[in-house]
Design an enzyme around this catalytic site. Structure first.
Site, PDB file in Angstrom:
ATOM      1  N   ALA A  93      46.766  39.093  38.858  1.00 58.52           N
ATOM      2  CA  ALA A  93      46.018  39.107  40.097  1.00 58.52           C
ATOM      3  C   ALA A  93      46.408  38.022  41.065  1.00 58.52           C
ATOM      4  CB  ALA A  93      44.528  39.042  39.791  1.00 58.52           C
ATOM      5  N   MET A 101      36.814  42.173  40.769  1.00 59.51           N
ATOM      6  CA  MET A 101      36.487  41.426  39.553  1.00 59.51           C
ATOM      7  C   MET A 101      37.550  40.361  39.302  1.00 59.51           C
ATOM      8  SD  MET A 101      35.097  44.046  36.652  1.00 59.51           S
ATOM      9  CE  MET A 101      33.371  44.511  36.553  1.00 59.51           C
ATOM     10  N   ASP A 102      38.813  40.767  39.402  1.00 61.39           N
ATOM     11  CA  ASP A 102      39.904  39.831  39.155  1.00 61.39           C
ATOM     12  C   ASP A 102      39.906  38.710  40.184  1.00 61.39           C
ATOM     13  OD1 ASP A 102      42.068  38.894  37.759  1.00 61.39           O
ATOM     14  OD2 ASP A 102      43.525  40.164  38.771  1.00 61.39           O
ATOM     15  N   GLU A 103      39.625  39.039  41.430  1.00 59.97           N
ATOM     16  CA  GLU A 103      39.571  38.018  42.475  1.00 59.97           C
ATOM     17  C   GLU A 103      38.439  37.026  42.212  1.00 59.97           C
ATOM     18  OE1 GLU A 103      40.141  35.786  45.917  1.00 59.97           O
ATOM     19  OE2 GLU A 103      41.457  37.039  44.698  1.00 59.97           O
TER      20      GLU A 103
END
Length: 248
Positions: free
Chosen positions: A17, A166-168
């Site tokens: 990410a 979510m990854d951010e």
């Protein structure tokens, strides 16, 4: 059938990410490498004075649930517990004065860099979100309102749009909680679809920091917690950012 296929497609393993992870994980002397305090990381990440636009501020597209919960958390910041994180158009703006280690910084004359979750500029059409971080408890809450440009199934947000956010949110939390920089793995189980234009609340918690890695969990659900949209876990590599030289 739609839900079954949706869940099957949605499995993400080793999702990269904030920046792509190097093939070889560097070993460092932990006693000396990660000396930055959470307070100093937050201070650098959240400058008090800046000309940069903060995209994590209310606009006319926000639904009533998004606005009211934003105000609730904004009140909590006054007690010194929670911190509202600014959201600039690029992570380059968040880490000004720092550079990626091991020569990972790319050289280019392009100027219009944009974070993926800030790539849609029209208000309300793509990602509308704001992140609140609690330093002492090492957790974050992200308020997310997906726009129509993020549609997957008709009227609902694409699963990939939630995975990206979510990854951010993981990446911002990992960096501020313990200098987590690279996504090593991200695993998601989707439960229900998020209606476009509605509010989803992402609760992220750092479970442990061990062996140069941060282990984290997230649950995305409705404001009343009656509907769970997805659950995930992520692992981030601790890696200290380097000071830029005066010549750069």
């Amino acid at each position: 059938m739609l839900r079954t296929s949706f869940q099957g497609v949605a499995r993400l393993v080793r999702h990269k990410a904030l920046y792509r992870s190097p093939c070889l994980l560097p070993r460092v002397h932990l006693a000396s490498a990660f000396g930055s305090s959470t307070e100093s990381l937050v201070a650098r990440f959240c400058p008090e004075k800046t000309d940069l636009k903060d995209y994590a501020l209310p606009n006319a597209s926000w639904c009533s649930d998004m606005l009211s919960l934003y105000q609730e958390f904004l009140e909590k910041t006054k007690s010194g517990g929670w911190i509202k994180l600014p959201s600039f158009k690029s992570n380059r703006d968040h880490i000004q004065g720092l550079k990626l280690p091991f020569g990972l910084e790319t050289a280019s004359d392009k100027q219009d860099w944009r974070l993926f979750t800030r790539s849609i500029q029209l208000e309300g059409q793509g990602y509308e979100y704001v992140i609140f971080f609690h330093p002492s408890e090492k957790k974050s809450v992200c308020l997310f309102q997906p726009g129509p440009y993020l549609e997957g199934a008709p009227g609902f947000a694409h699963g990939g749009s939630l995975a990206a956010l979510m990854d951010e949110t993981y990446s911002k939390t990992a960096y501020l909680a313990g200098e987590g920089l690279f996504t090593l793995s991200l695993n998601i189980k989707f439960k229900n679809l998020i209606p476009v234009g509605s509010l989803a609340v992402l609760d992220i918690q750092v479970e442990k920091i061990e062996d140069q890695k941060l282990y984290m969990s997230c649950i995305a659900q409705s404001r009343d917690k009656q509907t769970v949209y997805a659950k995930s876990s992520g692992v981030f590599l601790q890696l200290q950012l380097e000071e830029q030289s005066q010549e750069q």
